[in-house]
Design an enzyme around this catalytic site. Sequence first.
Site, mmCIF file in Angstrom:
data_model
loop_
_atom_site.group_PDB
_atom_site.id
_atom_site.type_symbol
_atom_site.label_atom_id
_atom_site.label_comp_id
_atom_site.label_asym_id
_atom_site.label_seq_id
_atom_site.Cartn_x
_atom_site.Cartn_y
_atom_site.Cartn_z
ATOM 1 C CB SER A 542 -0.952 -0.037 1.193
ATOM 2 O OG SER A 542 -1.998 0.890 1.038
ATOM 3 C CG ASP A 628 -7.020 -2.228 -3.422
ATOM 4 O OD1 ASP A 628 -7.697 -1.549 -2.623
ATOM 5 O OD2 ASP A 628 -5.797 -2.402 -3.299
ATOM 6 C CG HIS A 663 -5.754 -2.378 0.192
ATOM 7 N ND1 HIS A 663 -5.084 -1.739 -0.820
ATOM 8 C CD2 HIS A 663 -5.124 -1.994 1.335
ATOM 9 C CE1 HIS A 663 -4.115 -0.999 -0.321
ATOM 10 N NE2 HIS A 663 -4.112 -1.141 0.992
#
Length: 693
Positions: A542, A628, A663
């Site tokens: 991320s 995501d 995610h």
Amino acid sequence: MTAKTETAIQPPIAEKRPHSYTVHGVTITDEYHWLRDQGYPKIENKEILAHLEAENAYFEAQMKPQEKLVETIFQEMKRRIKEDDSSVPQKDGDFIYWSKFDEGAQYRKHYRKPVKGGADQLILDENKLAEGKDYFRLGAAEISPDGKLLAYAYDDNGSERFDLHIRNLETGEELKDIIPGTLSSIVWTKDSKGLVYGLANENWRTDNAYYHRLGDDPKKAKLLYKEDDIGFGVGVGLTAQEDWIIIATGDNVTSEVRLVPADNPAAEPILVAPRKVGREYSVDVRDGTLYILTNDDHVNFRVATASLKAPGDWTTLIAGSERHYLTGVSLFKDFFVTEGRIDGLDQVEVRRYDQPTKAQPIKFPEASYTAGLGDNPEYDVSKLRLDYESMVTPDTVFDYTVATGAFETLKVQEIPSGYDASQYQTERVMITARDGTKVPVSILYKKGFKKDGSQPLHLYAYGAYGYAMPPGFSANRLSYVDRGFAYAIAHIRGGDDLGYQWYLDGKLTKRTNTFNDFVDAGKALIEMGYTSKGKLTASGGSAGGELMGAVLNQAPEIFGAVVSHVAFVDVLNTMLDETLPLTPGEWPEWGNPITDKAAFDYIRSYSPYDNVEAKAYPPMLWTAGLNDPRVTYWEPAKMVAKLRAMKTDDNVLLLKTNMGAGHGGKSGRFDRLRENAEEAAFLVWQLGLADAK
């Protein structure tokens, strides 16, 4: 020497297509813009899907010769998991609650039994809900105050839109009240006949709080609060005495809180204090007194009190401290608990209401560790549930008796295949970054590790949003250190490891400190003999994936291989697009390049996608999630496409996109474990160690 591509299959080459735009007089060219489906959040463009599938096929082909290694590491990791593991039971009202995994199961079952005795009751089986689904994630789950109903929400595609359901626990019946698209906690009203929650809007943001009465049409739920600032998100919660519902709104730097009675949520909300840019605060209530944790007059936060009659008139209870960073306040009937960090080390302290500045620190057994409050659902307690671990000590659950200071060990994470902590060593070193700042690095290795540069080291970090990376335990790391790696966590600026200022020093116009700290940590560890160039591996996800992209552009020569998960690498384009789910809320973190040319120029200077160059890069594995909403799939896809076109080496470059997940990657515990094994196998393979073990 790093390993080279082992198959003759050629990687998919994304076509370059002209696309440009001009902002602040600067023209940006983006030849891979087409990889973003213009129908997003629906992703149906066949050409794009075909490209992602081709990348997945290439990933599979390249990893196929390493199948045995992946399986070996997967089985190692799996053997370290207690398959029929169970949480420590905890009393909440008239029942004791716990969850467990059955042997071989991907997901948990949730149980309870009456405190006064009776049979175990299965109240929710995640495995049953996940049947036939590629992805499943249980979100919020809350028992009604009368103990008769369970409200639970789940996401079955990774999009982070959760469908809320309600189950009658006495009959097993599912109520007709189904609320799709929730994206928040769930709070029951005091009478157990209503719920407060938030819905995701068309941009995947929660800008609201709704109140639904059971039996009514959910479409006619009462709107309690609507946020007009597109950068602010709304969340709901409950005070310690469960008499007030908290409606909080804010972004990464600014907060605003309202309270409504839990027995009458439709009442006029009480605004605690209007928002002031840069002021964060959170609130709990005890017997009409507000307890407020805020950074209004000290960067490391203070605790203040106020009355419900004058909620904005704050009086300091515990002053802010240069050394002691306060991160949390939890209220109980006879005492309250503050959590924080001193010199980066977790602190948990019990305090009396009549002597709030006289702390009773809870002392932990190791010099370096991570610790905090665990599951403490009840207000009137004499014991506290605590979680504790270190890089060599598995997760441990304690009960701490407040009156005596006695610890009772309730559970130590079991490693079925065996684990001897005495065989491992951990240390903390301070490296000097290029601007003179001392940056801590926590390191784990097996005893006998040689600090002569001959052994590999894996370096991990995150470095954003004020999220610290504590020196905790991970059984999966043993697959690295048992193969001769050291495993290091760099506590770089951008997290709040050393206080809130540590976070501020890695954001906005100081963002590049984060990247520099990581590179400098890697170089220092090489100089100190923990590893050498080409034997240093790294990973992050991320915003930590953004970190990987930036350090790869800055110092690719020091790395032997890098893994970047769901990487936020297309920073400039994303921050210029206010229609994306998280963008407006991210401007306080990164800057707003739409309105601020200086922010535009600065982001452009480090945005990984915009700074790929024609030079040699190490072997790389990138991952993405098609659904995501946090880091859209096209960011890693575009990055890989550009790297393929520009890099001058012949090292392996792989992209794996989870086509049915978001995610967090795959959701089942063994599916996640296999992805962890793939990452480890990739790094081991690329360092030429695949045949060693």
